[in-house]
Design a protein around this motif. Structure first.
Motif, PDB file in Angstrom:
ATOM      1  N   LEU A  42     -54.014   8.354 -95.836  1.00 18.59           N
ATOM      2  CA  LEU A  42     -52.710   9.007 -95.746  1.00 18.59           C
ATOM      3  C   LEU A  42     -51.754   8.243 -94.833  1.00 18.59           C
ATOM      4  O   LEU A  42     -50.560   8.141 -95.124  1.00 18.59           O
ATOM      5  CB  LEU A  42     -52.880  10.442 -95.244  1.00 18.59           C
ATOM      6  CG  LEU A  42     -53.602  11.405 -96.186  1.00 18.59           C
ATOM      7  CD1 LEU A  42     -53.766  12.771 -95.535  1.00 18.59           C
ATOM      8  CD2 LEU A  42     -52.876  11.527 -97.517  1.00 18.59           C
ATOM      9  N   LEU A 111     -44.581  11.006 -99.692  1.00 19.21           N
ATOM     10  CA  LEU A 111     -45.347  11.442 -98.521  1.00 19.21           C
ATOM     11  C   LEU A 111     -44.873  10.632 -97.316  1.00 19.21           C
ATOM     12  O   LEU A 111     -44.983   9.405 -97.289  1.00 19.21           O
ATOM     13  CB  LEU A 111     -46.844  11.204 -98.757  1.00 19.21           C
ATOM     14  CG  LEU A 111     -47.796  11.870 -97.764  1.00 19.21           C
ATOM     15  CD1 LEU A 111     -47.742  13.385 -97.900  1.00 19.21           C
ATOM     16  CD2 LEU A 111     -49.219  11.372 -97.980  1.00 19.21           C
ATOM     17  N   VAL A 116     -45.933  15.216 -94.115  1.00 18.39           N
ATOM     18  CA  VAL A 116     -47.380  15.138 -94.326  1.00 18.39           C
ATOM     19  C   VAL A 116     -48.142  16.230 -93.579  1.00 18.39           C
ATOM     20  O   VAL A 116     -49.123  16.776 -94.104  1.00 18.39           O
ATOM     21  CB  VAL A 116     -47.908  13.730 -93.928  1.00 18.39           C
ATOM     22  CG1 VAL A 116     -47.709  13.453 -92.445  1.00 18.39           C
ATOM     23  CG2 VAL A 116     -49.377  13.591 -94.310  1.00 18.39           C
TER      24      VAL A 116
END
Length: 217
Positions: A42, A111, A116
């Motif tokens: 991520l 994102l 996030v």
């Protein structure tokens, strides 16, 4: 279930064990590996998206998940906090990742560091409600995530409508995302080995600095 053609049970079991997915909320024995791999994945996605938006001078699609500034907690710290206090199963984080990608695809947003964290707390909560036998309520998750209950309720509804309430994840999809996370671990290991190789070379001689710099990229 037969039409899903899942991977052999032994292979799946090894994969899940490697990610720390065979741990229930009441049997926690340390941090499951899936948290570190997911946070790394991520983090890189956020960095890539923000670089893309900056270089193209584009404006992101603003959603209810966007904050005015990025939280002080890193993605890894936030995931660790959610896991520590939510007592959800490690598999929830794989399912949450799948939900996040579905939501991003449906909304056209990127994102970033501004959305996030809210996407994580919402997606993990929804995943826990869907796949775990027991789970905490929204008010508890709100305290864990650092938002108000009222805000989390709104985030959950927006998230569910964004997914069109399609929460089912089949065996193939779950397995493919586990493989993606495993690959993330392999990439991280290669980078670490490259860094170590550079350090060794530097201890021998400083003449190969340029070569080490290329290896570490």
């Amino acid at each position: 279930m037969g039409t899903l053609a899942p991977e052999p049970e032994v292979t799946c079991s090894k994969k899940y064990l490697a990610l720390g997915l065979k741990i229930s909320g009441k049997e926690k024995s340390g941090k499951p590996r899936v948290l570190s791999l997911l946070s790394t994945l991520l983090e890189r996605s956020v960095q890539n998206n923000e670089s893309l938006l900056e270089s193209s001078q584009s404006e992101d699609v603003i959603t209810i998940f966007h904050g005015s500034r990025a939280p002080s907690l890193s993605i890894e710290q936030y995931l660790d906090r959610i896991y520590k206090y939510s007592c959800c199963s490690p598999s929830c984080f794989v399912v949450a990742h799948i939900y996040m990608e579905r939501f991003i695809e449906c909304t056209g947003a990127h994102l970033t560091s501004l959305n996030v964290h809210r996407l994580l707390i919402t997606s993990v909560m929804v995943a826990a409600k869907f796949i775990d036998d027991a789970f905490y309520n929204n008010a508890y998750y709100a305290r864990v995530g650092g938002v108000t209950t009222k805000e989390l309720n709104k985030l959950e509804m927006k998230f569910l409508f964004g997914l069109d309430f399609q929460l089912h994840v089949n065996v193939q999809t779950f397995g493919s995302y586990c493989s993606l996370l495993e690959k993330e671990g392999t990439v991280g290991l290669q980078i670490e080995c490259s860094i170590q190789a550079c350090r060794i070379s530097e201890s021998w001689s400083n003449k190969d600095d340029s070569k080490c710099a290329q290896i570490a990229r």
